[in-house]
Design a protein around this motif. Structure first.
Motif, PDB file in Angstrom:
ATOM      1  N   VAL A 176       1.008  -1.430   0.023  1.00 28.34           N
ATOM      2  CA  VAL A 176       0.331   0.346  -0.115  1.00 28.34           C
ATOM      3  C   VAL A 176       0.947   1.265   0.221  1.00 28.34           C
ATOM      4  O   VAL A 176       1.841   1.368   0.770  1.00 28.34           O
ATOM      5  N   GLN A 177       0.907   2.581  -0.824  1.00 32.34           N
ATOM      6  CA  GLN A 177       1.372   3.134  -0.969  1.00 32.34           C
ATOM      7  C   GLN A 177       0.713   4.687  -1.475  1.00 32.34           C
ATOM      8  O   GLN A 177      -0.519   4.492  -1.098  1.00 32.34           O
ATOM      9  N   PRO A 178       1.395   5.516  -0.801  1.00 31.34           N
ATOM     10  CA  PRO A 178      -0.222   7.321  -0.422  1.00 31.34           C
ATOM     11  C   PRO A 178      -0.001   6.973  -2.251  1.00 31.34           C
ATOM     12  O   PRO A 178       1.480   7.545  -2.800  1.00 31.34           O
ATOM     13  N   LEU A 179      -0.728   7.539  -2.724  1.00 29.27           N
ATOM     14  CA  LEU A 179      -1.022   8.252  -4.286  1.00 29.27           C
ATOM     15  C   LEU A 179      -0.958   9.730  -4.514  1.00 29.27           C
ATOM     16  O   LEU A 179      -0.442  10.209  -5.641  1.00 29.27           O
ATOM     17  N   ALA A 180      -2.131  10.079  -3.815  1.00 33.62           N
ATOM     18  CA  ALA A 180      -2.260  11.538  -4.410  1.00 33.62           C
ATOM     19  C   ALA A 180      -2.924  12.030  -2.806  1.00 33.62           C
ATOM     20  O   ALA A 180      -3.606  11.141  -2.061  1.00 33.62           O
ATOM     21  N   VAL A 181      -2.318  13.168  -2.594  1.00 30.13           N
ATOM     22  CA  VAL A 181      -3.640  14.173  -2.216  1.00 30.13           C
ATOM     23  C   VAL A 181      -3.687  15.635  -2.379  1.00 30.13           C
ATOM     24  O   VAL A 181      -2.549  15.798  -3.163  1.00 30.13           O
ATOM     25  N   ASP A 182      -4.607  16.203  -1.552  1.00 29.13           N
ATOM     26  CA  ASP A 182      -5.575  16.847  -2.059  1.00 29.13           C
ATOM     27  C   ASP A 182      -6.240  17.934  -1.408  1.00 29.13           C
ATOM     28  O   ASP A 182      -6.039  17.291   0.205  1.00 29.13           O
ATOM     29  N   ARG A 183      -6.739  19.052  -0.735  1.00 30.16           N
ATOM     30  CA  ARG A 183      -7.219  19.483   0.054  1.00 30.16           C
ATOM     31  C   ARG A 183      -8.145  18.536   0.723  1.00 30.16           C
ATOM     32  O   ARG A 183      -8.831  18.901   1.802  1.00 30.16           O
ATOM     33  N   HIS A 184      -9.303  17.706  -0.224  1.00 28.48           N
ATOM     34  CA  HIS A 184     -10.097  17.224   0.382  1.00 28.48           C
ATOM     35  C   HIS A 184      -9.879  15.731   1.077  1.00 28.48           C
ATOM     36  O   HIS A 184     -10.866  15.002   2.069  1.00 28.48           O
ATOM     37  N   GLY A 185      -8.713  15.251   0.292  1.00 27.54           N
ATOM     38  CA  GLY A 185      -8.397  13.991   1.466  1.00 27.54           C
ATOM     39  C   GLY A 185      -7.166  13.253   0.729  1.00 27.54           C
ATOM     40  O   GLY A 185      -6.245  13.535  -0.038  1.00 27.54           O
ATOM     41  N   LEU A 186      -6.664  12.124   1.052  1.00 30.64           N
ATOM     42  CA  LEU A 186      -5.598  10.571   0.645  1.00 30.64           C
ATOM     43  C   LEU A 186      -6.057   9.629  -0.110  1.00 30.64           C
ATOM     44  O   LEU A 186      -6.789   9.719   1.007  1.00 30.64           O
ATOM     45  N   THR A 187      -5.705   9.747  -0.867  1.00 31.47           N
ATOM     46  CA  THR A 187      -5.642   8.883  -1.528  1.00 31.47           C
ATOM     47  C   THR A 187      -4.454   7.681  -1.990  1.00 31.47           C
ATOM     48  O   THR A 187      -3.593   7.536  -2.110  1.00 31.47           O
ATOM     49  N   LEU A 188      -4.878   6.115  -1.603  1.00 28.59           N
ATOM     50  CA  LEU A 188      -4.135   4.974  -1.191  1.00 28.59           C
ATOM     51  C   LEU A 188      -4.584   4.232  -2.577  1.00 28.59           C
ATOM     52  O   LEU A 188      -5.002   3.293  -2.489  1.00 28.59           O
ATOM     53  N   ASP A 209      -3.665  24.723   3.363  1.00 26.83           N
ATOM     54  CA  ASP A 209      -2.094  24.429   2.804  1.00 26.83           C
ATOM     55  C   ASP A 209      -1.821  23.482   4.076  1.00 26.83           C
ATOM     56  O   ASP A 209      -2.492  22.648   4.317  1.00 26.83           O
ATOM     57  N   VAL A 210      -0.063  23.996   4.395  1.00 26.46           N
ATOM     58  CA  VAL A 210       0.388  22.188   4.286  1.00 26.46           C
ATOM     59  C   VAL A 210       0.091  22.449   6.443  1.00 26.46           C
ATOM     60  O   VAL A 210       0.332  21.059   6.901  1.00 26.46           O
ATOM     61  N   ALA A 211      -0.356  23.121   6.852  1.00 22.54           N
ATOM     62  CA  ALA A 211      -0.613  22.898   8.768  1.00 22.54           C
ATOM     63  C   ALA A 211      -2.052  22.767   8.644  1.00 22.54           C
ATOM     64  O   ALA A 211      -2.401  21.558   9.640  1.00 22.54           O
ATOM     65  N   GLN A 212      -2.992  23.297   7.939  1.00 22.95           N
ATOM     66  CA  GLN A 212      -3.983  22.484   8.019  1.00 22.95           C
ATOM     67  C   GLN A 212      -3.968  21.043   7.883  1.00 22.95           C
ATOM     68  O   GLN A 212      -4.759  19.878   7.996  1.00 22.95           O
ATOM     69  N   LEU A 213      -3.588  20.655   6.098  1.00 20.77           N
ATOM     70  CA  LEU A 213      -3.318  19.825   6.318  1.00 20.77           C
ATOM     71  C   LEU A 213      -2.496  18.526   7.607  1.00 20.77           C
ATOM     72  O   LEU A 213      -2.924  17.499   6.911  1.00 20.77           O
ATOM     73  N   THR A 214      -1.035  18.645   8.033  1.00 22.81           N
ATOM     74  CA  THR A 214      -0.656  18.757   9.078  1.00 22.81           C
ATOM     75  C   THR A 214      -2.027  17.553  10.051  1.00 22.81           C
ATOM     76  O   THR A 214      -1.831  16.424  10.728  1.00 22.81           O
ATOM     77  N   GLU A 215      -2.591  18.859  10.111  1.00 25.66           N
ATOM     78  CA  GLU A 215      -3.828  18.547  11.712  1.00 25.66           C
ATOM     79  C   GLU A 215      -5.432  17.418  10.764  1.00 25.66           C
ATOM     80  O   GLU A 215      -5.096  16.592  11.702  1.00 25.66           O
ATOM     81  N   ARG A 216      -5.047  17.543   9.372  1.00 23.14           N
ATOM     82  CA  ARG A 216      -6.404  16.444   9.547  1.00 23.14           C
ATOM     83  C   ARG A 216      -5.435  15.126   9.000  1.00 23.14           C
ATOM     84  O   ARG A 216      -6.353  13.792   9.865  1.00 23.14           O
ATOM     85  N   MET A 217      -4.510  15.090   8.651  1.00 20.22           N
ATOM     86  CA  MET A 217      -3.547  13.399   8.408  1.00 20.22           C
ATOM     87  C   MET A 217      -3.925  12.958  10.516  1.00 20.22           C
ATOM     88  O   MET A 217      -4.153  12.158  10.261  1.00 20.22           O
ATOM     89  N   HIS A 218      -3.429  13.399  10.733  1.00 16.40           N
ATOM     90  CA  HIS A 218      -3.614  13.707  12.419  1.00 16.40           C
ATOM     91  C   HIS A 218      -4.129  12.938  13.199  1.00 16.40           C
ATOM     92  O   HIS A 218      -4.461  12.292  14.026  1.00 16.40           O
ATOM     93  N   VAL A 219      -5.626  13.974  12.303  1.00 12.95           N
ATOM     94  CA  VAL A 219      -7.463  12.978  12.784  1.00 12.95           C
ATOM     95  C   VAL A 219      -7.318  12.177  11.989  1.00 12.95           C
ATOM     96  O   VAL A 219      -7.661  10.856  12.979  1.00 12.95           O
ATOM     97  N   LEU A 220      -7.227  11.474  10.767  1.00 10.07           N
ATOM     98  CA  LEU A 220      -6.913  10.584  10.570  1.00 10.07           C
ATOM     99  C   LEU A 220      -6.392   9.322  10.957  1.00 10.07           C
ATOM    100  O   LEU A 220      -7.386   8.264  11.326  1.00 10.07           O
ATOM    101  N   LEU A 221      -5.233   9.512  11.424  1.00 14.38           N
ATOM    102  CA  LEU A 221      -4.296   8.662  12.325  1.00 14.38           C
ATOM    103  C   LEU A 221      -4.801   8.685  13.509  1.00 14.38           C
ATOM    104  O   LEU A 221      -4.914   7.001  13.804  1.00 14.38           O
ATOM    105  N   THR A 222      -5.636   9.437  14.376  1.00 18.39           N
ATOM    106  CA  THR A 222      -6.257   8.994  15.547  1.00 18.39           C
ATOM    107  C   THR A 222      -7.463   7.886  15.311  1.00 18.39           C
ATOM    108  O   THR A 222      -7.764   6.807  15.857  1.00 18.39           O
TER     109      THR A 222
END
Length: 242
Positions: A176-188, A209-222
């Motif tokens: 499984v690899q990260p394929l794409a990311v945009d303001r709406h989500g991450l695609t694997l 922006d990247v700061a907001q992306l970091t927060e969104r990724m943390h939410v997904l990981l949680t």
């Protein structure tokens, strides 16, 4: 998929995706008046979506533009959006612009009259007014760096995110690899022995922006961590109700 509270399911509109491909592309193929040229680092994009191409004086494209009866030869520009992380079928999207070239201050200015975007879901003709008005995804220029960092340095995080994927989608997965990311989500990209598929993990809100992306990724990981231990999540919710 994952927590029921994750309700933001939007994806980039076709016009926004097309403008993002243009913004990130470093090369393109140009076909005009019976000639085809591969250009690398030779084009820029204006705010309204016109493509400005710098070509050498002996370019066949420049000659076609100068010698065309109307002074504006028809042409087709093709752009390929390539995944920055090594995966099967790395071309994620193809973008075709059909239109006219004109000579402006030593450059070729291309005005599109038809825009076609082809993704894995199929091809779509993009409305010209929407294409002109659209802006690239705000994460476009940072996407390659973000995805390669995620794949190279945080394989454990990618593995954890698969806990948000339906079990059937992971059947037979070998990578499984990260394929794409945009303001709406991450695609694997889920690769199997002889096939592959893509799964989208939507953010709970868009990231501008990247700061907001970091927060969104943390939410997904949680959410992914909670998905692996539902009893702990149940205790957290019970404690929160006290």
């Amino acid at each position: 998929m994952g927590d029921d509270s994750q309700s933001w399911t939007a994806a980039p509109a076709a016009a926004e995706r097309a403008r993002s491909v243009l913004a990130a592309a470093w090369s393109c193929s140009v076909t005009a008046e019976g000639t085809r040229e591969e250009l690398v680092g030779a084009h820029t994009v204006t705010e309204d979506g016109r493509v400005l191409v710098t070509v050498p004086e002996d370019s066949a494209l420049l000659a076609a533009a100068i010698c065309a009866p109307r002074g504006e030869p028809s042409a087709v520009l093709e752009f390929a959006d390539v995944a920055p992380v090594p995966v099967r079928n790395r071309i994620r999207t193809r973008l075709w612009l059909a239109g006219w070239f004109a000579v402006e201050e030593g450059q070729l200015a291309f005005r599109p009259t038809r825009v076609v975007l082809r993704q894995t879901s199929g091809a779509v003709v993009v409305d010209l007014d929407e294409f002109t008005a659209a802006v690239p995804d705000p994460l476009t220029t940072a996407e390659a760096r973000l995805l390669t960092h995620l794949a190279d340095c945080h394989a454990d995080a990618v593995e954890r995110l698969t806990r948000l994927v339906e079990h059937d989608s992971l059947h037979g997965a070998v990578r499984v690899q990260p394929l794409a990311v945009d303001r709406h989500g991450l695609t694997l990209r889920i690769e199997r022995a002889r096939a592959h598929g893509d799964v989208r993990l939507a953010f709970h809100a868009p990231a501008d922006d990247v700061a907001q992306l970091t927060e969104r990724m943390h939410v997904l990981l949680t959410q992914a961590s909670a998905a692996s231990c539902p009893k702990a999540l149940q205790r957290q919710r019970t404690d929160g109700d006290r």
